[in-house]
Write a protein that holds these residues in place. Structure first.
Motif, mmCIF file in Angstrom:
data_model
loop_
_atom_site.group_PDB
_atom_site.id
_atom_site.type_symbol
_atom_site.label_atom_id
_atom_site.label_comp_id
_atom_site.label_asym_id
_atom_site.label_seq_id
_atom_site.Cartn_x
_atom_site.Cartn_y
_atom_site.Cartn_z
ATOM 1 N N THR A 115 -5.161 -38.132 3.941
ATOM 2 C CA THR A 115 -6.029 -39.044 3.198
ATOM 3 C C THR A 115 -6.487 -38.371 1.908
ATOM 4 O O THR A 115 -6.371 -37.151 1.746
ATOM 5 N N VAL A 116 -7.003 -39.167 0.990
ATOM 6 C CA VAL A 116 -7.522 -38.665 -0.280
ATOM 7 C C VAL A 116 -9.039 -38.645 -0.205
ATOM 8 O O VAL A 116 -9.662 -39.645 0.181
ATOM 9 N N ARG A 117 -9.650 -37.515 -0.544
ATOM 10 C CA ARG A 117 -11.115 -37.416 -0.493
ATOM 11 C C ARG A 117 -11.725 -37.905 -1.805
ATOM 12 O O ARG A 117 -11.382 -37.437 -2.881
ATOM 13 N N TRP A 118 -12.642 -38.864 -1.673
ATOM 14 C CA TRP A 118 -13.385 -39.398 -2.810
ATOM 15 C C TRP A 118 -14.853 -39.057 -2.633
ATOM 16 O O TRP A 118 -15.370 -39.111 -1.521
ATOM 17 N N MET A 119 -15.511 -38.722 -3.721
ATOM 18 C CA MET A 119 -16.955 -38.517 -3.700
ATOM 19 C C MET A 119 -17.622 -39.647 -4.481
ATOM 20 O O MET A 119 -17.220 -39.971 -5.600
ATOM 21 N N HIS A 120 -18.635 -40.237 -3.887
ATOM 22 C CA HIS A 120 -19.380 -41.300 -4.574
ATOM 23 C C HIS A 120 -20.820 -41.281 -4.070
ATOM 24 O O HIS A 120 -21.069 -41.343 -2.858
ATOM 25 N N GLY A 121 -21.745 -41.202 -4.997
ATOM 26 C CA GLY A 121 -23.153 -41.201 -4.619
ATOM 27 C C GLY A 121 -23.525 -40.081 -3.685
ATOM 28 O O GLY A 121 -24.395 -40.255 -2.824
ATOM 29 N N GLY A 122 -22.878 -38.938 -3.843
ATOM 30 C CA GLY A 122 -23.170 -37.794 -2.990
ATOM 31 C C GLY A 122 -22.566 -37.876 -1.609
ATOM 32 O O GLY A 122 -22.836 -37.035 -0.752
#
Length: 316
Positions: free
Chosen positions: A85-92
């Motif tokens: 999977t691809v790791r995304w960061m959003h809003g901490g």
């Protein structure tokens, strides 16, 4: 059990049913392992299914799995190809997102996806993981996935009554109803002993799947009937509850028949609901050829509907 209802479907509902039929005809098959509760082994069963298909010669990849898995699950995972999977960061917050472009390029025949109810971060190709699954199905890729009952959107009022809170991530029941196969996972296999007269879990899935397809094909309703039984053991009560939950998840309208003459009760229900087809499980246990069963009586009395019998192993 399928039948006509007193209320005819409106244009929107009719369009949805037709679209569901068309989509199933052009898309890959979908199998869902439906967990009756958390930590019942649905991920392990899901991966076992993927491994079984690989051993049969099918091209299988895993596109989403929990970050931390128990040793028995990790052992199965080592035998399967994994597209990370691809790791995304959003809003901490960290999100693990299916790498759809990589899966499209690889284009396996079967894709295993855990955590069906997961949300994707804002700005993603799809906001929900089940929508990612839809894209894979539309490209002809078969999907094996897993979700817990408490993550079905329409079940949230009941979930809140029982747990005091609602699930934050959900899938619509309509998506689940389009699955080609739903397998309920509520206890280790050795603990599952079907109650007298109740079909085995796999046979139940076959009954529901066939009934749902016919209901969609003929624009009717899907009904599920069971006989009220007393003095069930805790294990049988748990199994029956799981089977009823599976029927609800398939979009069936539940009907409880009073204990007594099962055939007469079912005939009355069929008349009231204008049923056109009945799907019923029947034990394969040996019996005297001159002894008539309830199913024999039902077939003889079925003058306004067809009866389809699904044999299963029953207690002696």
């Amino acid at each position: 059990m399928t039948g006509e209802t007193e209320r005819r479907p409106n244009a929107e509902e009719l369009l949805r049913r037709l679209q569901a039929v068309e989509r199933r005809e052009r898309s890959g098959p979908l199998k869902v392992f439906l967990g009756y509760a958390s930590r019942v082994g649905k991920s392990q069963r899901m991966l076992h299914e993927g491994l079984r298909r690989k051993q049969r010669g099918q091209d299988v990849v895993v596109a989403a799995i929990q970050e931390v898995v128990p040793p028995d699950v990790a052992e199965i995972l080592q035998k399967l190809e994994v597209i990370p999977t691809v790791r995304w960061m959003h809003g901490g917050r960290a999100y693990e997102v299916i790498d759809l472009p990589a899966v499209f390029r690889r284009h396996p025949s079967v894709c295993v996806i855990d955590g069906l109810a997961y949300d994707n971060p804002p700005g993603s190709r799809n906001l929900k993981r089940w929508q990612d699954v839809n894209e894979l199905l539309d490209r002809g890729i078969s999907v094996i996935t897993a979700v817990n009952l408490q993550h079905i959107e329409e079940q949230q009022p009941a979930v809140e009554r029982i747990t005091g809170k609602r699930a934050t991530q959900c899938i619509p029941q309509a998506f689940l109803a389009e699955a080609d196969e739903i397998e309920v996972v509520d206890a280790p296999p050795e603990e599952l002993h079907p109650a007298p007269g109740e079909p085995e879990p796999r046979r139940l899935g076959e009954l529901l799947r066939s009934g749902r397809r016919n209901a969609l094909r003929f624009h009717g309703a899907l009904l599920a009937a069971h006989v009220e039984q007393g003095n069930l053991s805790p294990a049988d009560q748990k199994l029956l509850a799981a089977q009823l939950d599976s029927a609800r998840a398939a979009g069936a309208e539940l009907h409880t028949l009073k204990a007594g003459d099962f055939v007469e009760a079912l005939l009355e229900l069929a008349r009231e609901q204008r049923v056109t087809q009945v799907f019923i499980g029947h034990s394969l246990r040996q019996r005297h050829r001159f002894v008539r069963t309830a199913v024999d009586r039902l077939i003889d009395a079925a003058d306004s509907f067809d009866v389809r019998v699904f044999p299963h192993k029953g207690a002696a």
